[in-house]
Motif scaffolding. Structure first.
Motif, PDB file in Angstrom:
ATOM      1  N   LEU A   1      14.198  -1.451 -13.569  1.00 40.50           N
ATOM      2  CA  LEU A   1      15.057  -0.823 -12.568  1.00 40.50           C
ATOM      3  C   LEU A   1      15.472   0.585 -13.005  1.00 40.50           C
ATOM      4  N   ALA A   2      15.662   0.786 -14.310  1.00 38.41           N
ATOM      5  CA  ALA A   2      15.985   2.124 -14.809  1.00 38.41           C
ATOM      6  C   ALA A   2      14.846   3.098 -14.496  1.00 38.41           C
ATOM      7  N   SER A   3      13.611   2.654 -14.700  1.00 31.81           N
ATOM      8  CA  SER A   3      12.460   3.484 -14.369  1.00 31.81           C
ATOM      9  C   SER A   3      12.418   3.775 -12.869  1.00 31.81           C
ATOM     10  N   HIS A   4      12.747   2.777 -12.077  1.00 30.96           N
ATOM     11  CA  HIS A   4      12.790   2.915 -10.623  1.00 30.96           C
ATOM     12  C   HIS A   4      13.789   3.996 -10.213  1.00 30.96           C
ATOM     13  N   TYR A   5      14.896   4.079 -10.937  1.00 27.32           N
ATOM     14  CA  TYR A   5      15.950   5.043 -10.631  1.00 27.32           C
ATOM     15  C   TYR A   5      15.767   6.385 -11.348  1.00 27.32           C
TER      16      TYR A   5
ATOM     17  N   ARG B   1      20.022  -8.607  -9.089  1.00 23.70           N
ATOM     18  CA  ARG B   1      20.816  -8.772 -10.298  1.00 23.70           C
ATOM     19  C   ARG B   1      21.767  -7.595 -10.489  1.00 23.70           C
ATOM     20  N   GLU B   2      21.311  -6.394 -10.192  1.00 25.87           N
ATOM     21  CA  GLU B   2      22.160  -5.211 -10.336  1.00 25.87           C
ATOM     22  C   GLU B   2      23.431  -5.351  -9.500  1.00 25.87           C
ATOM     23  N   THR B   3      23.280  -5.693  -8.242  1.00 26.67           N
ATOM     24  CA  THR B   3      24.437  -5.791  -7.348  1.00 26.67           C
ATOM     25  C   THR B   3      25.379  -6.897  -7.791  1.00 26.67           C
ATOM     26  N   SER B   4      24.823  -8.010  -8.232  1.00 28.61           N
ATOM     27  CA  SER B   4      25.636  -9.120  -8.721  1.00 28.61           C
ATOM     28  C   SER B   4      26.433  -8.714  -9.955  1.00 28.61           C
TER      29      SER B   4
ATOM     30  N   GLN C   1       0.824  -1.212   0.000  1.00 32.42           N
ATOM     31  CA  GLN C   1       0.000   0.000   0.000  1.00 32.42           C
ATOM     32  C   GLN C   1       0.855   1.258   0.000  1.00 32.42           C
ATOM     33  N   VAL C   2       2.053   1.156   0.531  1.00 32.41           N
ATOM     34  CA  VAL C   2       2.963   2.302   0.563  1.00 32.41           C
ATOM     35  C   VAL C   2       3.840   2.329  -0.681  1.00 32.41           C
ATOM     36  N   PHE C   3       4.375   1.158  -1.049  1.00 28.21           N
ATOM     37  CA  PHE C   3       5.282   1.050  -2.189  1.00 28.21           C
ATOM     38  C   PHE C   3       4.605   0.209  -3.269  1.00 28.21           C
ATOM     39  N   THR C   4       3.735   0.853  -4.016  1.00 26.58           N
ATOM     40  CA  THR C   4       2.870   0.141  -4.960  1.00 26.58           C
ATOM     41  C   THR C   4       3.626  -0.429  -6.154  1.00 26.58           C
ATOM     42  N   THR C   5       4.821   0.087  -6.452  1.00 21.49           N
ATOM     43  CA  THR C   5       5.561  -0.395  -7.627  1.00 21.49           C
ATOM     44  C   THR C   5       6.439  -1.602  -7.308  1.00 21.49           C
ATOM     45  N   PHE C   6       6.526  -1.958  -6.038  1.00 24.37           N
ATOM     46  CA  PHE C   6       7.406  -3.080  -5.674  1.00 24.37           C
ATOM     47  C   PHE C   6       6.719  -4.408  -5.979  1.00 24.37           C
ATOM     48  N   ASP C   7       7.451  -5.282  -6.676  1.00 19.75           N
ATOM     49  CA  ASP C   7       6.955  -6.633  -6.920  1.00 19.75           C
ATOM     50  C   ASP C   7       8.153  -7.573  -6.992  1.00 19.75           C
ATOM     51  N   GLU C   8       7.889  -8.846  -7.237  1.00 23.47           N
ATOM     52  CA  GLU C   8       8.956  -9.838  -7.231  1.00 23.47           C
ATOM     53  C   GLU C   8       9.972  -9.588  -8.337  1.00 23.47           C
ATOM     54  N   SER C   9       9.515  -9.133  -9.489  1.00 26.02           N
ATOM     55  CA  SER C   9      10.461  -8.882 -10.577  1.00 26.02           C
ATOM     56  C   SER C   9      11.396  -7.728 -10.237  1.00 26.02           C
ATOM     57  N   LEU C  10      10.909  -6.737  -9.505  1.00 26.26           N
ATOM     58  CA  LEU C  10      11.776  -5.634  -9.086  1.00 26.26           C
ATOM     59  C   LEU C  10      12.781  -6.120  -8.043  1.00 26.26           C
ATOM     60  N   ARG C  11      12.334  -6.981  -7.147  1.00 19.24           N
ATOM     61  CA  ARG C  11      13.256  -7.554  -6.159  1.00 19.24           C
ATOM     62  C   ARG C  11      14.409  -8.276  -6.858  1.00 19.24           C
ATOM     63  N   GLN C  12      14.078  -9.095  -7.843  1.00 24.09           N
ATOM     64  CA  GLN C  12      15.108  -9.852  -8.555  1.00 24.09           C
ATOM     65  C   GLN C  12      16.019  -8.923  -9.356  1.00 24.09           C
TER      66      GLN C  12
ATOM     67  N   ALA D   1      19.420  -0.171  -4.882  1.00 23.54           N
ATOM     68  CA  ALA D   1      18.096  -0.384  -4.293  1.00 23.54           C
ATOM     69  C   ALA D   1      18.068  -1.627  -3.416  1.00 23.54           C
ATOM     70  N   SER D   2      18.893  -2.615  -3.743  1.00 20.69           N
ATOM     71  CA  SER D   2      18.940  -3.838  -2.924  1.00 20.69           C
ATOM     72  C   SER D   2      19.324  -3.499  -1.493  1.00 20.69           C
ATOM     73  N   ILE D   3      20.378  -2.721  -1.317  1.00 19.90           N
ATOM     74  CA  ILE D   3      20.854  -2.373   0.026  1.00 19.90           C
ATOM     75  C   ILE D   3      19.876  -1.437   0.724  1.00 19.90           C
ATOM     76  N   LEU D   4      19.371  -0.454   0.001  1.00 19.20           N
ATOM     77  CA  LEU D   4      18.454   0.514   0.605  1.00 19.20           C
ATOM     78  C   LEU D   4      17.142  -0.136   1.028  1.00 19.20           C
ATOM     79  N   THR D   5      16.721  -1.183   0.313  1.00 15.28           N
ATOM     80  CA  THR D   5      15.475  -1.873   0.670  1.00 15.28           C
ATOM     81  C   THR D   5      15.669  -2.806   1.856  1.00 15.28           C
ATOM     82  N   LEU D   6      16.750  -3.579   1.861  1.00 14.67           N
ATOM     83  CA  LEU D   6      16.936  -4.538   2.953  1.00 14.67           C
ATOM     84  C   LEU D   6      17.255  -3.849   4.279  1.00 14.67           C
TER      85      LEU D   6
END
Length: 348
Positions: free
Chosen positions: A131-135, A100-103, A85-96, A162-167
């Motif tokens: 992820l580009a849209s996210h950034y 992937r970015e950090t890797s 409800q707060v972060f409506t754009t977050f989904d499993e594909s964004l998590r992955q 985003a991986s570090i900032l989210t976790l």
């Protein structure tokens, strides 16, 4: 070790196994076995050549997947559940995509044998369209990841991934405390002690805390002398990243108020934005190199550090400095150390 001895050198076959499981998380290949059979793997030039060969092999993806996840606590991202409800754009594909970015950044530094300082200050990253849209990065389309420059953007190194900032956030908001603690522990090896028992959460520190901003809640929390000693170090670091929301998006305002990302460190240095904070952190590059070497040695040997390992780490830093702190220099310094090349009685 033999009777009356505390340590012994690994033989060639033991070295082949330890080296292979360090870099590949798998058993040695035919070439390593052949060199071990011939008794030549321990020869300095041969060992150096094998390290370089193994780092170029696709099987070295295991080092990226396992070491990076262990060092940066990336497995916590798999467990993160941002509030939909707060972060409506977050989904499993964004998590992955975040993972992937950090890797890919780590892999690029390894493959190009760049300085490990790029992990702290790199002005590039890898993104797909989502992820580009996210950034807020234009010109990227499709699901494939491409390398992009971060020039002109307030992001540098893995800390602004985003991986570090989210976790390091709570499900519904950022957590400057968790972010500050992560920086101290994972980048500078200087984590604070556990919180004293019965210390209330930020929101429970006072009845009125819920109506205060995060910064105001933290100031209230630090008014407790028991909490102040640690929080005066952690909190400013985390507050310097407040322009990034709970899933790593840039924001200038929160709840209609301009985001305040300023802070003052205990040594008197100040900053007013994430970019200025990152510039301050860059001055601690030697501490970062030491921490990374310590984390790599722990991963390579499969044991915690002992007091005498500080001599090994000192030698690693000297060796890295001679070779421009390149990634291969870090790996080779770890492999050539007594901690890696020898076996102590406690390891039996």
């Amino acid at each position: 070790p033999g009777e009356g001895e505390t340590e012994r050198a690994l033989n060639d076959h033991e070295l082949a196994v330890r080296l292979s499981y360090f870099l590949w998380s798998s058993m040695p290949d035919d070439e390593l076995f052949r060199l071990a059979d011939e008794g030549r793997l321990r020869h300095s030039e041969v060992l150096g050549g094998q390290i370089q060969r193994m780092l170029r092999d696709p099987k070295c993806q295991a080092l990226i997947d396992n070491f990076v996840a262990q060092w940066l606590n990336l497995r916590l991202l798999e467990e993160s559940s941002p509030d939909q409800q707060v972060f409506t754009t977050f989904d499993e594909s964004l998590r992955q995509a975040m993972l992937r970015e950090t890797s890919l950044v780590f892999r690029h530094i390894m493959e190009q044998d760049l300085s490990v300082e790029e992990l702290l200050t790199g002005k590039f990253t890898f993104v797909n369209e989502q992820l580009a849209s996210h950034y807020g990065i234009d010109g990227v389309s499709g699901s494939e990841f491409v390398q992009v420059s971060l020039d002109g953007l307030p992001r540098r190194g893995v800390l602004t991934h985003a991986s570090i900032l989210t976790l390091t956030s709570y499900p519904s908001r950022t957590s400057p405390v968790q972010r500050g603690k992560w920086i101290l522990e994972n980048l500078f090896g200087d984590g604070p002690p556990p919180a004293p028992p019965n210390v209330p959460l930020l929101e429970e520190a006072a009845p009125e805390a819920g109506s205060l901003s995060v910064r105001e809640q933290m100031e209230l929390h630090r008014s407790n002398p028991v909490c102040a000693s640690c929080h005066q170090v952690m909190d400013p670091l985390g507050l310097g990243l407040e322009n990034f929301d709970g899933i790593g998006r840039w924001r200038d305002e929160e709840n209609g108020e301009t985001v305040d990302a300023s802070g003052e460190l205990p040594d008197g240095r100040t900053f007013s934005s994430p970019e200025e904070l990152l510039a301050v952190l860059q001055t601690r590059r030697t501490e970062f190199f030491r921490t990374l070497a310590e984390k790599m040695l722990v991963y390579a040997t499969g044991r915690g550090l002992e007091f005498y390992d500080q001599c090994v780490i000192d030698d690693c830093l000297v060796s890295m400095d001679r070779h421009e702190n390149r990634f291969s220099a870090l790996v080779e310094a770890v492999v050539r150390s007594d901690a890696f090349m020898k076996r102590g009685r406690s390891e039996q």
